[in-house]
Each structure stands twice: as structure tokens, then as C-alpha cells.
Motif scaffolding. Structure first.
Motif, mmCIF file in Angstrom:
data_model
loop_
_atom_site.group_PDB
_atom_site.id
_atom_site.type_symbol
_atom_site.label_atom_id
_atom_site.label_comp_id
_atom_site.label_asym_id
_atom_site.label_seq_id
_atom_site.Cartn_x
_atom_site.Cartn_y
_atom_site.Cartn_z
ATOM 1 N N HIS A 423 45.659 39.583 36.893
ATOM 2 C CA HIS A 423 45.033 40.945 36.818
ATOM 3 C C HIS A 423 44.192 40.969 35.554
ATOM 4 O O HIS A 423 43.680 42.020 35.205
ATOM 5 C CB HIS A 423 46.074 41.985 36.794
ATOM 6 C CG HIS A 423 46.547 42.520 38.029
ATOM 7 N ND1 HIS A 423 47.340 43.333 38.488
ATOM 8 C CD2 HIS A 423 46.967 41.407 39.091
ATOM 9 C CE1 HIS A 423 48.017 43.254 39.659
ATOM 10 N NE2 HIS A 423 47.537 42.106 40.047
ATOM 11 N N ASP A 427 40.109 38.430 37.687
ATOM 12 C CA ASP A 427 41.269 38.043 38.990
ATOM 13 C C ASP A 427 40.511 39.107 40.094
ATOM 14 O O ASP A 427 40.321 40.150 40.099
ATOM 15 C CB ASP A 427 42.394 38.816 38.451
ATOM 16 C CG ASP A 427 43.562 38.686 39.576
ATOM 17 O OD1 ASP A 427 43.084 38.269 40.788
ATOM 18 O OD2 ASP A 427 44.497 39.011 39.410
ATOM 19 N N ARG A 430 44.155 40.370 42.602
ATOM 20 C CA ARG A 430 44.649 41.768 42.029
ATOM 21 C C ARG A 430 46.092 41.820 42.775
ATOM 22 O O ARG A 430 46.312 43.051 43.341
ATOM 23 C CB ARG A 430 43.731 42.797 41.745
ATOM 24 C CG ARG A 430 42.460 42.486 41.137
ATOM 25 C CD ARG A 430 42.138 43.630 40.240
ATOM 26 N NE ARG A 430 41.227 43.071 39.455
ATOM 27 C CZ ARG A 430 41.149 43.267 38.216
ATOM 28 N NH1 ARG A 430 41.932 44.244 37.781
ATOM 29 N NH2 ARG A 430 40.327 42.434 37.375
ATOM 30 N N ASP A 432 49.972 42.263 42.970
ATOM 31 C CA ASP A 432 50.921 42.740 42.032
ATOM 32 C C ASP A 432 52.038 41.491 42.215
ATOM 33 O O ASP A 432 52.999 41.292 41.344
ATOM 34 C CB ASP A 432 51.467 44.131 42.228
ATOM 35 C CG ASP A 432 50.404 45.175 42.038
ATOM 36 O OD1 ASP A 432 49.638 44.872 41.243
ATOM 37 O OD2 ASP A 432 50.404 46.204 42.481
#
Lengths: 501, 305
Positions: A423, A427, A430, A432
Motif C-alpha cells: 500500500h 502499489d 492495494r 489488504d
């Protein structure tokens, strides 16, 4: 007239190529690029890494063949806790200026480079360190900001030890002009950006790097490859590298030179804006489109036709030799038909148009573009300066680009995959989930756990086709028949490993 | 004459200031020095850190003001790239470029002016055609190619001269020829045209009618007038050579100021580029000024212009 002719003839004789050969034990080497500053914390170039390994030492040494870590300036090291490393130092080491190497030097170096205000250019090489403290004259503890198992790799690479008293006085500018280290070679002359003359350090300690065999190394910056080749022919150069494939091929056909091709840690890849930073409606937010891009390009053909040498097709978002860079991920074979079907399924039966960016290796980028055009992705090709493309990437306005990454010769997957999928401003995925796994992999001190989590992250990156990894790079070393050298896969030129035949 | 020089000098300083401001603004807008400085291996976060540490995040006018204030005191700052004082860096590189520039323009003038005069004396003769051929070839041939040919012939085949570097006067012979040959055609053609014009003018006919010798007619009467535009051109060419000898410096690995400028632009090394632009513009200004003064001396009518 006779006198004039004689003078001219004498001048012509005296003006032969500069003497640099086996006879006077001087190896003449060419760099293509002007090196910014010999102080390795204040340059970010490959040439800087080469000089750094010759002039300075790290606490640890990684054998370039086996990738095993052994002590160099340290004899031993252990993790006191998750963020503290304790090093026991060698006691027989002196710097080139005679200063003995002790814990004070480590403490000074680490505290200097870790302090952001001192403006170290290669921040990523040092910004994980917090501080260092002396336990006794030959024991030192280094505190990290956070858990960072790759620290060992960094201590064996870019983090080299400086003499405290000298550096405090000279600073980076002084160190750049009169470098002082503990390495196998000492610097005897510097003309900034133009010439570096090294001489074997006779009192070099019993390092795993080994002792230098060639006494003098004379490095000159010659920007034009053709001029380098001319000098090689005239005998005033013994060693050139980063020689373009076509030129290397011609030189290899001659008897006079040894041409060796070796892989480098640089990897080429296509980055796509999966996170939709350049607009939610951008086609690359669609996984099917990204898969189509992966299927569209005949990477083996690119390697065979353009890169040649030791280059290889890459499936993962890292360089295969790096720790944690597993190869067991989904790979996308060249299948333009399938690519077209995927595009149609994604809602683009007639393809679409997009901007395509690149900053180096135009022929490779153009070949990639032609593959994309063939499946219906029309491209507006934009070739930019590296810094300009970087800026656009950071601003998140680049839909698709051809990029490369050399990992700064760090043999750990964190130097590549974590660089791009955590992130940060570069990036483009992205994800998570990937971030979470990489956080574990980057900070665990358990090797098995690290590999497990890098595997999960790299597999997900491949499954989601966030990138289209392309190929690894290679470089050509050309040197005189008199020279013996075996290049390593990390593209670090090691003078200490060179010898005369 | 003194007020003429003073007026021109004042104007020159104003031009230098304007150039420095415009170049600073353009460089500021052209890209991020932090990204160039941090190198290819840097992440976005590293670049952010560099931007903060080196103060690139401040407004342009503040950065320019700081630069100008220091520059006026003779301090051009530290090169972002080399991490060395810019003044010393440029002084060292200028030695090479100045040597090359002076040798180049001298070579150009020493070949171009006699050739131009000879061509004008006998228009359409073999000499005229040969001069024309040389000048066309000089303009058509790319410097890097010509340089490499000279290296192959004189350094590799004959082993007479060193292929690259700047260690001795012999290192400058080949680059001087390449650079000089590049400037030669324009000077040669201007000399030839000027001489032709003058030789056909009334006062030359008068001089000849008065029985002046051919040598006196050519060199005292004709050349003095024909050379006036050549002086201005040579001054411009000299300025151009100092800034524009990039290709020659690159081929012969001379590491002069031209090459430094070129590389510094690519590296977004603002302090170095700024100082070089100032130095180069000062050169142009000084050479133009010198040409004006020289012309005013050659032709007194120009002093009132």
C-alpha cells in the motif's frame, strides 16, 4: 623537414595506448555512468555498489554462490529480541588510514545513517535501523525500528562500516573524495564522476571476501559504449560490462576477448492499475482484463529474440534467487485467442484504448505493446524519463506500464514484492489481504513462516494477475583474455575475485 | 567606447538574471528532483523522505530566492548528485570545455578563413569546389560518427593518439578536430560570401585603380570588412561550443561542462544545472560583447549603433 618528421614519429610512438595490463599489474575498467559519490550511502547506482563492495565491508558476508551468511567484520551475531541484534566484532581489523575497527565505528556509522536528517540517499537501505549502542569495545547492539528479518541480508550488503573519527571530520563530501574503508581495496585517487584508482590493501583482514590478487584497478567513466570498445581494441581497457547483446556477440566472435553473459537481479514486469487509482472505470480494475494481458504476451519469444543470454521468463513478482521468492504460482501461457476471449468476457469484445508508459528499454516496451495491440488493446505509447514516470505512478495516473526493478541486489523477496504490494505510493493493487500476509512475512524471525506467507502473497498476486511479470535481465561482461573472472548472478562486479591468467 | 561597453554590460547582467529565473522555473516544473536523487531502487516513501530532507517541498519562489541570495555571494550550493560544492565541480569541468572550445574555434578559424578567402579569390575553381565539399561534409557528418572514425583510424589502427580521456594535450587533438570541423563550414561560407561581396565593391576597384598591390587589397581593404560578420558568428559559435560540445565530450570521455549540463538535466540536479546555465549564458553574453567591441574597433561606424 627531416627533423619535423622525426619529432612527429617520436610523438606518435610515445603516444601509444596508456599502459594498463598484466605487466604492470593494473586492470583498466570502464564505467558507463558517472558515479555520483563514492560514499555508498550517498549514491544509488550500480557502480556505487561495485565500489562499495571493494572499498568497504559489512558486518556479515553472503557467499554469492551458496547464498550462505558468514561473519565478515563480525565474527558472530544473535537476535537478543525481535528488534535487537548483537554483534561480536573481529579484533584484527584496521581501516585504510590505520584507524583500528571497533564497536565505536559501528555505533557511529549506524547512528549517522539511521538519522534521517543526515540525508542518506538510499533510505530503504537504512531506515529500518533505529540506533546502535556499544556493549564493550568489540560487542555492539543494533536496535531496529520494527521486526525486520531481512536485516541480516542488509548487513551483508549495503550497510557498510565507516571509521568514526574520520567520517565525523570528513562527512559524505570528504568520504566521497578520499574514501576510507576496511575493504580489500583502498582508494588512492578520485576525480569525481570520472576516475577512481584502487590499490590492493595489503593489511586486509582474513575476510571471506578473500584477498585481492590484482594490485591496481584503474576505473574510468567512458559514457559511449563505442569508445569503450575502441579502448578495449587499443589495449587501454581490459574490462567492460553492460555491453549490449549485439556488440557482445561480435566481440565474442573474436579471439582477443572473453565474453561472459550473466543474469542480473533486475526483473521486467507490467504493472496494471488494479486498484483503479487512475479512474474506477479503468479496464485494468477488471481481473479478466489483467488475465488477458498476461496471456497476450509471448515472454519466451521476447527472451529469445531480444534479451538473450541468461535471461529467463519470470512468473512471480520477485527474482527467483531471493529468499521467499517461491515459483509455485499460477503461470499464464501465451495464448492470444484466450486473451481475446477474456477481453470479450470482460465486456471489451472490440478491445479498448489505453495509455501505455515505459521509461527504459524501448525495444522491449514496443514489442510488448505490439502483443497488446494484437489482442485489441490499442495503446498510446508514452516513453518518459524515469523520474517523470515515477512521479505519475506515485500520483496514481498510470493505467498500465512496463517497469523494471533491480532490488538493489538484496537477495530477499521483501526487496521486491514488499516494495510494491504494501500500500505504498507505488502499489497499484492495494490488496489488504496481500498486505496482511506480507506484514507477517517481512517481520517474522522464523524462516519457514516467512516462506509460507510470501508463498500465499505471491500466489494471490499471480491469481489476481495484478502484474504481468515478464523476464529477468542479463548483462554482458567483456574482458581481455589475460583476465580471469566469473561474474555472479547479482550483477556486482567483484574486483577481489579477478586475477591474471 | 567606455559608455558603449558599460551599457552593454548592464544589459548583459539583466539578461543573465532573466535567464536564471526562467531556467529555474522551467526546471522546477520539469520533474521531481527527489525521485531522480533517490534513484531507481527507491520506493515512494523513500522519495517522500528525500523531498522533505532536501527541502524540495517548499514553494518555488522560496527555493529560487535562496539560490539567488547564495549565488550572489558566489555560493552555488552543493550538487544534489555528487554531494560536492557546485563551484568546484564546474570549475574543474570548465577547464576541459574551455580548452576544447578555444582549440576548436581556433582550428575552425585557422582552416575556415584562409579557405574562404582562397575560394572567394577564384570562384568556381578547384579550390572553391574543394572548400564547398569540405563544408558540406562538415555539416552533414554527425559529430559522434566523425569522432569514432578518427578514433578507429588514429587511435586503434595507427596507435598515434589516445582514444579518450583528458590527461595530456594529445588527448585534445582528435576532439578539437571534430568540434572545430563542426564550426568550420559556417565560418568558411560567411568569409567566402563576405570576400566576394567586398571584392566586387567600388572601393576595392578604386584601390586597385590607385595601384595598390593585390596582397594589400585583399588583406588590408577587403578582409578587414569581410571579417566583421565572421567575428560575430565566431563569438556565437564559441558560446555554442562551450555549451554544445556534449556529443564530442561524450565520445571522447572528456567530462567537460557540456556533458555535465546534459547529465545534470537528466538527473534533475538543480543547483548544478542552474549554475551551468548562468555560466553558459554569461559566456554567450561576454563573447557577444567582445564581438561587438571588436566590430566597433574594426568598423568605427558601429560605435554609435
Amino acid at each position: 623537414m627531416k627533423k619535423l618528421l622525426r619529432t612527429t614519429a617520436l610523438a606518435a610512438l610515445a603516444a601509444g595506448p596508456a599502459i594498463a595490463d598484466k605487466a604492470d599489474d593494473t586492470l583498466a575498467v570502464a564505467f558507463t555512468k558517472e558515479l555520483e559519490n563514492v560514499d555508498s550511502y550517498f549514491n544509488s547506482s550500480r557502480e556505487g555498489v561495485v565500489l562499495q563492495r571493494a572499498v568497504w565491508d559489512g558486518l556479515i558476508y553472503r557467499d554469492p554462490e551458496t547464498n550462505e551468511y558468514v561473519g565478515n567484520l563480525a565474527t558472530d551475531w544473535e537476535w537478543i529480541d525481535d528488534t535487537t541484534l548483537e554483534f561480536t566484532l573481529r579484533e584484527d581489523v584496521t581501516f585504510h588510514n590505520g584507524e583500528p575497527f571497533t564497536a565505536d565505528d559501528v555505533v557511529y556509522t549506524v547512528n549517522f545513517v539511521a538519522d534521517e536528517a543526515n540525508g542518506v540517499k538510499t533510505q530503504r537501505n537504512v531506515n529500518w535501523m533505529d540506533s546502535a549502542e556499544k556493549v564493550d569495545d568489540y560487542t555492539v547492539r543494533i536496535k531496529l525500528k520494527d521486526k525486520f528479518p531481512a536485516a541480516i541480508e542488509f548487513f551483508s550488503g549495503p550497510v557498510s562500516m565507516y571509521p568514526d573519527e574520520y567520517y565525523a571530520e570528513a562527512g559524505p563530501s570528504g568520504m566521497g573524495l578520499k574514501p576510507v574503508g576496511t575493504g580489500p581495496y583502498k582508494v588512492v585517487d578520485v576525480t569525481p564522476g570520472q576516475r577512481f584508482v584502487l590499490e590492493k590493501y595489503e593489511d586486509y583482514h582474513d575476510s571471506p571476501k578473500g584477498q585481492a590478487q590484482i594490485t591496481n584497478i584503474d576505473i574510468r567513466t567512458i559514457p559511449d559504449v563505442n569508445t569503450q570498445m575502441a579502448e578495449l581494441f587499443s589495449g587501454s581497457l581490459d574490462f567492460i560490462w553492460q555491453v549490449p547483446a549485439d556488440q557482445a556477440e561480435k566481440l565474442a566472435a573474436m579471439d582477443r576477448f572473453t565474453v561472459v553473459n550473466a543474469s542480473t537481479m533486475r526483473v521486467g514486469y507490467i504493472q496494471m492499475d488494479a486498484a483503479g487509482r487512475s479512474g474506477e472505470d479503468n479496464p485494468f480494475t477488471n481481473k479478466l482484463v489483467r488475465e488477458a494481458v498476461n496471456h497476450a504476451i509471448n515472454r519466451q519469444e521476447l527472451v529469445d529474440a531480444l534479451l538473450q543470454g541468461e535471461s529467463a521468463v519470470i512468473d512471480t513478482a520477485c527474482f527467483p534467487s531471493q529468499f521467499g521468492c517461491v515459483q509455485d504460482v499460477k503461470s499464464y501461457e501465451y495464448d492470444p485467442e484466450k486473451a481475446r476471449e477474456l477481453l470479450a468476457e470482460a465486456g471489451y469484445p472490440d478491445g479498448f484504448s489505453t495509455e501505455f508508459y515505459a521509461y527504459r528499454d524501448r525495444p522491449y516496451a514496443e514489442a510488448i505493446v505490439s502483443y497488446l495491440n494484437a489482442i485489441g488493446i490499442q495503446t498510446d505509447f508514452k516513453m518518459l524519463q524515469y523520474s517523470a514516470l515515477r512521479e505519475l505512478n506515485m500520483d496514481g495516473v498510470v493505467p498500465i506500464s512496463f517497469q523494471t526493478w533491480g532490488s538493489y541486489s538484496i537477495n530477499d523477496a521483501s526487496a521486491m514484492v514488499s516494495q510494491y504490494f504494501k500500500h505504498g505510493s507505488l502499489d497499484s493493487a492495494r490488496d489488504d489481504q496481500v498486505l496482511e500476509w506480507l506484514n507477517v512475512a517481512d517481520s517474522s524471525t522464523d524462516s519457514d513462516e516467512r516462506i509460507e506467507y510470501y508463498t500465499m502473497a505471491l500466489q494471490r498476486i499471480a491469481d489476481e494477475a495484478y502484474w504481468a511479470p515478464m523476464f529477468s535481465y542479463n548483462t554482458n561482461y567483456v574482458f581481455s583474455r589475460e583476465v580471469e573472472y566469473q561474474p555472479t548472478p547479482d550483477e556486482v562486479l567483484r574486483f577481489v575475485d579477478m586475477s591474471w591468467k | 567606447m567606455l559608455s558603449f561597453i558599460l551599457k552593454r554590460t548592464g544589459l548583459a547582467l539583466l539578461v543573465a538574471f532573466t535567464v536564471s529565473f526562467i531556467s529555474f522555473s522551467l526546471l522546477f516544473m520539469s520533474g521531481d528532483p527527489a525521485a531522480a536523487l533517490a534513484g531507481e531502487t527507491a520506493s515512494g516513501e523513500d522519495i517522500e523522505a528525500i523531498r522533505r530532507i532536501y527541502g524540495f517541498d517548499r514553494p518555488m519562489l522560496v527555493q529560487y530566492g535562496e539560490w539567488l541570495f547564495s549565488a550572489l555571494r558566489g555560493d552555488f550550493g552543493e550538487s544534489y548528485y555528487f554531494k560536492l560544492p557546485v563551484a568546484g565541480l564546474i570549475a574543474e569541468r570548465l577547464q576541459v570545455t574551455m580548452t576544447l572550445g578555444v582549440c576548436g574555434i581556433t582550428f575552425a578559424l585557422l582552416t575556415a578563413v584562409p579557405l574562404g578567402v582562397a575560394a572567394a579569390i577564384r570562384p568556381n575553381s578547384i579550390i572553391d569546389r574543394a572548400a564547398l565539399f569540405l563544408s558540406v561534409a562538415g555539416q552533414a557528418m554527425p559529430s559522434f560518427w566523425f569522432g569514432l572514425i578518427l578514433i578507429v583510424v588514429f587511435a586503434i589502427q595507427l596507435g598515434m593518439l589516445p582514444p579518450s580521456g583528458a590527461d595530456s594535450w594529445r588527448h585534445f587533438i582528435l576532439p578539437t578536430i571534430v568540434l572545430g570541423y563542426y564550426a568550420m563550414p559556417a565560418i568558411m561560407r560567411l568569409t567566402r560570401a563576405g570576400m566576394l561581396d567586398t571584392l566586387n565593391s567600388d572601393y576595392i576597384r578604386t584601390a586597385r585603380a590607385k595601384g595598390a598591390g593585390e596582397g594589400r587589397v585583399l588583406f588590408k581593404h577587403a578582409l578587414r570588412n569581410a571579417i566583421i560578420p565572421v567575428v560575430s558568428l565566431a563569438a556565437v559559435q564559441m558560446g555554442f561550443m562551450l555549451g554544445g560540445s556534449i556529443v564530442v565530450e561524450s565520445v571522447f570521455a572528456l567530462h567537460g561542462a557540456g556533458y555535465l549540463a546534459w547529465e545534470s538535466i537528466a538527473r534533475n540536479d538543480l543547483p548544478t544545472v542552474q549554475a551551468l546555465i548562468l555560466v553558459f549564458s554569461m559566456f554567450y553574453i561576454v563573447f557577444t560583447l567582445l564581438a561587438d567591441v571588436l566590430n566597433a574597433w574594426l568598423d568605427p561606424r558601429m560605435r554609435s549603433a
